[in-house]
Each structure stands twice: as structure tokens, then as C-alpha cells.
Design a protein around this motif. Structure first.
Motif, mmCIF file in Angstrom:
data_model
loop_
_atom_site.group_PDB
_atom_site.id
_atom_site.type_symbol
_atom_site.label_atom_id
_atom_site.label_comp_id
_atom_site.label_asym_id
_atom_site.label_seq_id
_atom_site.Cartn_x
_atom_site.Cartn_y
_atom_site.Cartn_z
ATOM 1 N N LEU A 124 -3.258 -14.836 -8.251
ATOM 2 C CA LEU A 124 -4.338 -14.252 -7.461
ATOM 3 C C LEU A 124 -5.695 -14.479 -8.117
ATOM 4 N N ARG A 165 -6.345 -18.012 -6.860
ATOM 5 C CA ARG A 165 -6.290 -18.287 -5.425
ATOM 6 C C ARG A 165 -6.947 -17.228 -4.551
ATOM 7 N N CYS A 166 -7.403 -16.126 -5.142
ATOM 8 C CA CYS A 166 -8.014 -15.062 -4.340
ATOM 9 C C CYS A 166 -9.271 -14.541 -5.031
ATOM 10 N N GLN A 202 -13.136 -16.704 -2.011
ATOM 11 C CA GLN A 202 -11.984 -17.068 -1.190
ATOM 12 C C GLN A 202 -11.531 -15.906 -0.317
ATOM 13 N N ASP A 213 -5.411 -16.045 4.283
ATOM 14 C CA ASP A 213 -5.293 -17.463 3.956
ATOM 15 C C ASP A 213 -3.825 -17.884 4.035
ATOM 16 N N LEU A 223 -2.421 -19.244 0.771
ATOM 17 C CA LEU A 223 -2.105 -18.229 -0.234
ATOM 18 C C LEU A 223 -0.788 -17.555 0.102
ATOM 19 N N ALA A 269 -6.059 -8.593 -1.809
ATOM 20 C CA ALA A 269 -5.599 -9.835 -1.181
ATOM 21 C C ALA A 269 -5.115 -9.580 0.239
ATOM 22 N N SER A 309 -2.994 -10.368 3.294
ATOM 23 C CA SER A 309 -1.777 -11.136 3.531
ATOM 24 C C SER A 309 -0.859 -10.326 4.431
#
Length: 394
Positions: free
Chosen positions: A20, A23-24, A28, A40, A43, A84, A86
Motif C-alpha cells: 500500500l 500502490r496507494c 493515487q 483502482d 490495486l 485504501a 477497494s
């Protein structure tokens, strides 16, 4: 209770935090919120394929990892730190356990491996303001939480040996992008008729889904409209359905509590870092006693919430239901940490460009969905019969 973590549990946290971190990032995160899905997909694929996050608490028989709610809570703590966005909560926490508990063996074998792999996402279609009641977190879930009778909620009727659904549900987490919906509907024309759960594919004829503007953009939600939609009954026993929802509520509360703790811990870290750098009267504002006291109080509250969340996750597999209390503690800690973070960041904390407001909105949004805090505590006290008069020996 053993409070120490296993090497595998530590590995989950360490690997997820590193992923994370890369990628986060804040940039982003904001970019993902502006996409139609609100997260995303790349992700999500990484979380599913590299870490097996969607199937973390599913049995290995169905393609899962076979871990307990504790591992899922630890993972949620890390996703909470990064805020995040998701499908993890709607898919792995709110929907997959219902399919495992109520689905037929054929349905479990067909759907759960796809959920565990991340190739299928799912959402629980319950009216957002009544989600906490449906999960038995703020009250008994035998009432009319699924809708208001003929003119409200979702109605189900038999047709040609199957079921057809008609109605509307607001504020469904990930309801605009999930490939599978588990819809709560009345099987009669009045509010206290039987409430059952139905499976509806995301591309079903007559189904309309529109993403709604939400206070907390990191939890995207949707309005789901059903116009004579064909559906499959998940379980025909309303009592079993309500018990499954209540059991799900306790586990979900423990996971959500850990997620809130992760968010509170991160905004506290960022605030401590800021007050150590920002200077006033020739010295860092973090050196002033008043600021130290405020942050010390937040730290104590966050650590207490973390202990409660860990215990609640452990307790889910030992038959003790304390998830609601842990969630209340965690939401209160997050709200306090976010509010203090905004205050101590000064003028910067009020700007759209800074991330402090995202943490505050997560706290407020979760209270609207799963709380509020005082109702979580009141229901826990009622369930424990805490304030009932009892005879006292003299």
C-alpha cells in the motif's frame, strides 16, 4: 488469550503495508476516487493475486486461505491506515460470509472461489441507514429494517417457480460496481413480513445502479433500483437468515474496528510529525505542553481502541460477541484523532489538498453507516442486561 502475533500474521501486515505504501499514495488514492468504480482495479488485483486478501477468511475448500477473522482484521487495519478504496469490505467482510453460511453447496462451490480470487466482487444491498440494524449492531434485527412495506424497500414475489424483485435501496457499499448483489427483500406486502436474502447478478435485466455522492468518497456507494428483476433465493428460512446476519455483524464490527484503528493511528502519526516541524515563537509547536497533552490523550484512546479491536477479532472464534463495543471505541478514537489532526495542522488542515479531511470523513461516514457510537454501546449494554435490576445480597 495470547496477545502475541504469529510470524504469518506479522508477515501479512508487513507485506500489505509495503504494498500500500507503493500502490496507494495520496495522489493515487485521489485518482482512484475519481474513477467510475471509485477504486483502482489494478490495486485490487494486486491485493487479490499477490496477498489473497478477498479469500483470507474463507476455507481452503473454496479457494480461500483458511485464516480467521483475526487475520482479516489485521489486513483491514493496514488498508485503514491508507484509506485504501477497494471492494474488500463489501465483498470479503459483508457478503462472502453470508454465502458461506446460507448458500447451498452448489452455490458455495460456484461463487466462493471466484470471490476468493478477486475475480468476482459482491455487495450487500441493505438500505445504508439501516445497515447497522440489519447486522444487529444497534438493535434487534427482526423489525422492518429492509424497507417500509408496500411503498418502500424491496418486495419479492413468486413467479413461474422463481422470484421477482421490485424496489429500491440507497447507499449500498460498492453497489454500482459489484458483479453480484445479495439483496434483502420482503416476501410479503407489509413491513414485518418475512425478510429473506436473494442473489442478483450485476447485469440482470431490470437492474439499474447509480453511484451516489457520499460524505466519505473512500467508501463509494450506490442507489440500486430493481424493476421486476429475476432473483435466486439464498435461504428460505427467515430465522436462519436473521441469525446469519447477526453473526456477520459481530465479525464485521471487529474488522471495521481494526480498520478504524489503522486510520486513527495514521492520522495521529501525521499530526505528530507535523507538530514536530511547524514552528511558532521560534520553536516547534509540538514542544508546547498543551499540544503534548492533547496528543497524549489521543494516543491513549487509539491504543485502547486497538486493544479492543484485537480482542473482538479473537473473540469471534470463541463465541463471545463484543464487536459492537470495539467498533464504538474505534470510531470514537478515529473521530477524536481526525479532529485533533485538523486542529493541530492549523490552516493547512482545513484545505482540500491535505488528507486530514479524508480521515475525518471516514470517521463521520462510518458512524452514519455502522453507528452511531452511543447506539452501539446502548445495544451492547442492553444485550448484556447491564442495567436490569438485580437482587443484591446483604
Amino acid at each position: 488469550m495470547d496477545a502475541s502475533f504469529t510470524p504469518e500474521q506479522d508477515g501479512i501486515r508487513r507485506t500489505l503495508r509495503e504494498l500500500l505504501r507503493r500502490r496507494c499514495t495520496p495522489e493515487q488514492l485521489r485518482a482512484a476516487l475519481d474513477t467510475p468504480a471509485g477504486h483502482d482495479p489494478a490495486l485490487w488485483s494486486a491485493l487479490a493475486e499477490q496477498l489473497g486478501l478477498p479469500g483470507l477468511a474463507l476455507p481452503e475448500t473454496y479457494g480461500g486461505v483458511g485464516c480467521s477473522a483475526t487475520e482479516l482484521a489485521l489486513a483491514a487495519e493496514e488498508t485503514g491506515r491508507a484509506l485504501a478504496p477497494s471492494p474488500l469490505i463489501p465483498t470479503a467482510v459483508l457478503t462472502a460470509p453470508l454465502l458461506l453460511a446460507l448458500g447451498t453447496e452448489t452455490r458455495r462451490a460456484e461463487l466462493l472461489p471466484r470471490l476468493a480470487s478477486g475475480h468476482l466482487t459482491a455487495a450487500l444491498a441493505v438500505p445504508g441507514p439501516r445497515l447497522a440494524t440489519a447486522l444487529a449492531l444497534t438493535g434487534d434485527n427482526t423489525g422492518d429494517w429492509a424497507g417500509g412495506g408496500r411503498a418502500g424497500g424491496v418486495q419479492a414475489r413468486r413467479s413461474d417457480g422463481g422470484w421477482r424483485l421490485y424496489g429500491e435501496v440507497d447507499q449500498v457499499l460498492d453497489g454500482h460496481s459489484a458483479a453480484l448483489l445479495v439483496v434483502a427483500a420482503h416476501t410479503g406486502g407489509f413491513a414485518r413480513s418475512r425478510t429473506l436474502l436473494f442473489l442478483v447478478p450485476g447485469d440482470a435485466a431490470g437492474l439499474t445502479r447509480v453511484r451516489q455522492t457520499a460524505l466519505d468518497a473512500t467508501r463509494p456507494r450506490a442507489r440500486v433500483q430493481l424493476r421486476d428483476v429475476s432473483a435466486e433465493l439464498l435461504d428460505d428460512d427467515p430465522t436462519r437468515t436473521l441469525h446469519a446476519l447477526a453473526a456477520l455483524g459481530d465479525t464485521a464490527a471487529a474488522v471495521l474496528a481494526a480498520e478504524a484503528v489503522g486510520a486513527a493511528d495514521r492520522i495521529l502519526e501525521r499530526t505528530v510529525e507535523h507538530v514536530g516541524q511547524r514552528e511558532q515563537f521560534g520553536r516547534p509547536i509540538g514542544s508546547f505542553q498543551a499540544v503534548k497533552h492533547r496528543l497524549a490523550d489521543v494516543y491513549v484512546q487509539v491504543q485502547a481502541a486497538r486493544s479492543a479491536a484485537y480482542y473482538a477479532a479473537w473473540a469471534t472464534i470463541h463465541g463471545e460477541r463484543v464487536g459492537g463495543l470495539a467498533l464504538a471505541q474505534a470510531l470514537e478514537a478515529l473521530r477524536t484523532a481526525a479532529a485533533e489532526g485538523i486542529q493541530l495542522h492549523g490552516g493547512l488542515g482545513f484545505t482540500w489538498e491535505h488528507d486530514a479531511h479524508l480521515y475525518f470523513k471516514r470517521a463521520a461516514g462510518d458512524e452514519l453507516l455502522f453507528g452511531p457510537v452511543h447506539r452501539l454501546r446502548a445495544h451492547a449494554a442492553e444485550a448484556a442486561r447491564l442495567f436490569e435490576r438485580a437482587e443484591v445480597a446483604v
